[in-house]
Design an enzyme around this catalytic site. Structure first.
Site, PDB file in Angstrom:
ATOM      1  N   GLU A   1       0.810  -1.216   0.000  1.00  0.00           N
ATOM      2  CA  GLU A   1       0.000   0.000   0.000  1.00  0.00           C
ATOM      3  C   GLU A   1       0.852   1.278   0.000  1.00  0.00           C
ATOM      4  O   GLU A   1       0.392   2.346   0.403  1.00  0.00           O
ATOM      5  CB  GLU A   1      -0.938  -0.014   1.208  1.00  0.00           C
ATOM      6  CG  GLU A   1      -1.876  -1.208   1.206  1.00  0.00           C
ATOM      7  CD  GLU A   1      -2.641  -1.339   2.501  1.00  0.00           C
ATOM      8  OE1 GLU A   1      -3.595  -0.564   2.680  1.00  0.00           O
ATOM      9  OE2 GLU A   1      -2.287  -2.202   3.322  1.00  0.00           O
TER      10      GLU A   1
ATOM     11  N   GLU B   1     -13.521  -5.621  10.001  1.00  0.00           N
ATOM     12  CA  GLU B   1     -12.170  -5.321  10.478  1.00  0.00           C
ATOM     13  C   GLU B   1     -12.098  -3.904  11.017  1.00  0.00           C
ATOM     14  O   GLU B   1     -12.971  -3.073  10.776  1.00  0.00           O
ATOM     15  CB  GLU B   1     -11.144  -5.484   9.357  1.00  0.00           C
ATOM     16  CG  GLU B   1     -11.326  -4.517   8.202  1.00  0.00           C
ATOM     17  CD  GLU B   1     -10.237  -4.664   7.145  1.00  0.00           C
ATOM     18  OE1 GLU B   1      -9.054  -4.508   7.502  1.00  0.00           O
ATOM     19  OE2 GLU B   1     -10.577  -4.914   5.978  1.00  0.00           O
TER      20      GLU B   1
ATOM     21  N   ASP C   1     -15.232  -1.458   9.802  1.00  0.00           N
ATOM     22  CA  ASP C   1     -16.023  -1.884   8.650  1.00  0.00           C
ATOM     23  C   ASP C   1     -16.997  -2.988   9.018  1.00  0.00           C
ATOM     24  O   ASP C   1     -16.664  -3.894   9.801  1.00  0.00           O
ATOM     25  CB  ASP C   1     -15.099  -2.386   7.533  1.00  0.00           C
ATOM     26  CG  ASP C   1     -14.126  -1.325   7.040  1.00  0.00           C
ATOM     27  OD1 ASP C   1     -14.373  -0.130   7.294  1.00  0.00           O
ATOM     28  OD2 ASP C   1     -13.123  -1.699   6.404  1.00  0.00           O
TER      29      ASP C   1
ATOM     30  N   ARG D   1     -11.086   3.337  11.870  1.00  0.00           N
ATOM     31  CA  ARG D   1     -12.275   3.161  11.032  1.00  0.00           C
ATOM     32  C   ARG D   1     -12.681   1.702  11.111  1.00  0.00           C
ATOM     33  O   ARG D   1     -11.827   0.810  11.020  1.00  0.00           O
ATOM     34  CB  ARG D   1     -11.968   3.544   9.583  1.00  0.00           C
ATOM     35  CG  ARG D   1     -13.186   3.946   8.770  1.00  0.00           C
ATOM     36  CD  ARG D   1     -12.899   3.939   7.278  1.00  0.00           C
ATOM     37  NE  ARG D   1     -12.802   2.585   6.772  1.00  0.00           N
ATOM     38  CZ  ARG D   1     -11.799   2.123   6.029  1.00  0.00           C
ATOM     39  NH1 ARG D   1     -10.776   2.905   5.715  1.00  0.00           N
ATOM     40  NH2 ARG D   1     -11.798   0.872   5.609  1.00  0.00           N
TER      41      ARG D   1
ATOM     42  N   TYR E   1      -9.552   2.658  -4.931  1.00  0.00           N
ATOM     43  CA  TYR E   1      -8.673   3.772  -5.249  1.00  0.00           C
ATOM     44  C   TYR E   1      -8.802   4.291  -6.681  1.00  0.00           C
ATOM     45  O   TYR E   1      -8.016   5.131  -7.093  1.00  0.00           O
ATOM     46  CB  TYR E   1      -7.218   3.371  -4.961  1.00  0.00           C
ATOM     47  CG  TYR E   1      -7.022   3.044  -3.498  1.00  0.00           C
ATOM     48  CD1 TYR E   1      -7.219   4.016  -2.526  1.00  0.00           C
ATOM     49  CD2 TYR E   1      -6.690   1.761  -3.083  1.00  0.00           C
ATOM     50  CE1 TYR E   1      -7.070   3.723  -1.178  1.00  0.00           C
ATOM     51  CE2 TYR E   1      -6.535   1.462  -1.746  1.00  0.00           C
ATOM     52  CZ  TYR E   1      -6.721   2.447  -0.799  1.00  0.00           C
ATOM     53  OH  TYR E   1      -6.575   2.165   0.533  1.00  0.00           O
TER      54      TYR E   1
ATOM     55  N   ASN F   1      -9.477  -0.611  10.951  1.00  0.00           N
ATOM     56  CA  ASN F   1      -8.313   0.012  10.318  1.00  0.00           C
ATOM     57  C   ASN F   1      -7.771   1.066  11.273  1.00  0.00           C
ATOM     58  O   ASN F   1      -8.400   2.104  11.483  1.00  0.00           O
ATOM     59  CB  ASN F   1      -8.718   0.666   8.997  1.00  0.00           C
ATOM     60  CG  ASN F   1      -9.256  -0.342   8.008  1.00  0.00           C
ATOM     61  OD1 ASN F   1      -8.517  -0.922   7.238  1.00  0.00           O
ATOM     62  ND2 ASN F   1     -10.571  -0.565   8.049  1.00  0.00           N
TER      63      ASN F   1
ATOM     64  N   SER G   1      -6.444  -2.671   2.555  1.00  0.00           N
ATOM     65  CA  SER G   1      -6.858  -2.166   1.246  1.00  0.00           C
ATOM     66  C   SER G   1      -7.319  -3.258   0.286  1.00  0.00           C
ATOM     67  O   SER G   1      -7.188  -3.151  -0.922  1.00  0.00           O
ATOM     68  CB  SER G   1      -5.736  -1.344   0.595  1.00  0.00           C
ATOM     69  OG  SER G   1      -5.620  -0.102   1.215  1.00  0.00           O
TER      70      SER G   1
ATOM     71  N   GLY H   1      -7.003   5.434   5.401  1.00  0.00           N
ATOM     72  CA  GLY H   1      -6.547   6.335   4.359  1.00  0.00           C
ATOM     73  C   GLY H   1      -7.152   7.725   4.453  1.00  0.00           C
ATOM     74  O   GLY H   1      -8.239   7.923   4.997  1.00  0.00           O
TER      75      GLY H   1
END
Length: 311
Positions: free
Chosen positions: A17, A264, A251, A249, A210, A266, A146, A270
């Site tokens: 990443e 998960e 999910d 963050r 992305y 994070n 990612s 990002g």
């Protein structure tokens, strides 16, 4: 005279990443540079840059995945007594491990999908997997972010074909949960807005994350009030259970029956133009600049407390 600490943003890294990390760091540096002296350092080896002044500097480790998000970098920072943003080594390491973090959040009542982990695909019994987890499955690395190397599949033939291509490593197979994919930002002890992710083609993989225009985002997500409250509560409970700090963050997938399943956490999400944390924060009234200030603020407070300690 500017008494603020220098903000050293560590960017790049050695993992898959790297380019996303650089994009995140540039956006963060542009915003924080309005109030702080910012130093942007590209990391190309798994080591700290020399000569970070612990008395003047806060580090923001904006490296996603390997070395930045797995606790290794945080351990080096703590060894050197450097104040930094984000979660500590143990929490970072736990959250980077999707398999182990699911076990932890399950203990505090957060729903998770059934799964199993493996190292060498040759050792797996395909019939047992399908019997245990069903026909619809997701295969992914345990410790990458990612959606790197994400496989979504159905049935024995597809499962067998994918397993034959996988190199030995830290992998997991998960029962696929069908529903709406959402994510929630956490700042401190508060859940932010819920963002719904609607990828073209139905799978939110690396390319769709992305590539501008390849995914639709709805924020705030339109959800029943009870479901919204549960997702936000689950997000905060997961954040606390995993010992996270400052921001993250989280999910989820929300099934048609309204039940939300944890995917998960994070710990270093990002901050690019298509990133989800800024979208989640905007639902709570944070523009990008205000969000960046809040991301760094807890570390600034820790730095101030450290500066007041007797020598």
């Amino acid at each position: 005279m500017n008494n603020n600490p220098i903000i050293t943003i560590l960017t790049g890294g050695v993992g898959a990443e790297r380019e996303i990390s650089i994009a995140t760091s540039k956006a963060l540096a542009a915003s924080l540079g309005k109030d702080f002296d910012v130093d942007l350092i590209d990391i190309k080896k798994e080591e700290l840059p020399p000569n970070i002044d612990t008395d003047k500097t806060i580090v923001f480790p904006a490296i996603h995945g390997t070395f930045g998000e797995d606790g290794s970098l945080q351990s080096l920072l703590e060894e050197k007594g450097i104040i930094y943003s984000g979660s500590n080594p143990a929490s970072s390491r736990l959250c980077m491990n999707k398999f182990e973090s699911k076990k932890v959040v399950l203990k505090v009542g957060v729903r998770v999908a059934a799964d199993l982990s493996f190292h060498d695909a040759k050792e797996l019994n395909i019939v047992d997997i399908l019997s245990q987890l069903g026909q619809d499955l997701v295969i992914k690395p345990i410790d990458q972010g990612s959606s790197v190397a994400l496989y979504v599949l159905t049935g024995e033939e597809e499962l067998r074909a994918i397993l034959e291509t996988l190199p030995p490593g830290n992998w997991m197979i998960e029962k696929r949960i069908f529903g709406r994919e959402v994510t929630v930002g956490i700042l401190g002890d508060c859940s932010l807005g819920i963002v719904e992710v609607i990828p073209n083609g139905g799978v939110y993989d690396y390319e769709r994350k992305y590539s501008a225009g390849s995914t639709e985002y709805r924020y705030p997500a339109v959800l029943d009030c009870d479901i919204e409250n549960e997702v936000k509560e689950f997000a905060l409970n997961a954040f606390k259970a995993c010992g996270c700090r400052d921001f993250a963050r989280v999910d989820f997938i929300i099934c048609e029956d309204g039940n939300a399943y944890f995917l998960e956490i994070n710990t270093l999400p990002g901050l690019t133009e298509t990133s989800l944390l800024p979208k989640s924060a905007s639902c709570a009234g944070y523009n990008f600049e205000k969000l960046c200030q809040h991301l760094i603020h807890p570390a600034v407070e820790r730095f101030s407390e450290y500066s007041l300690l007797p020598a």
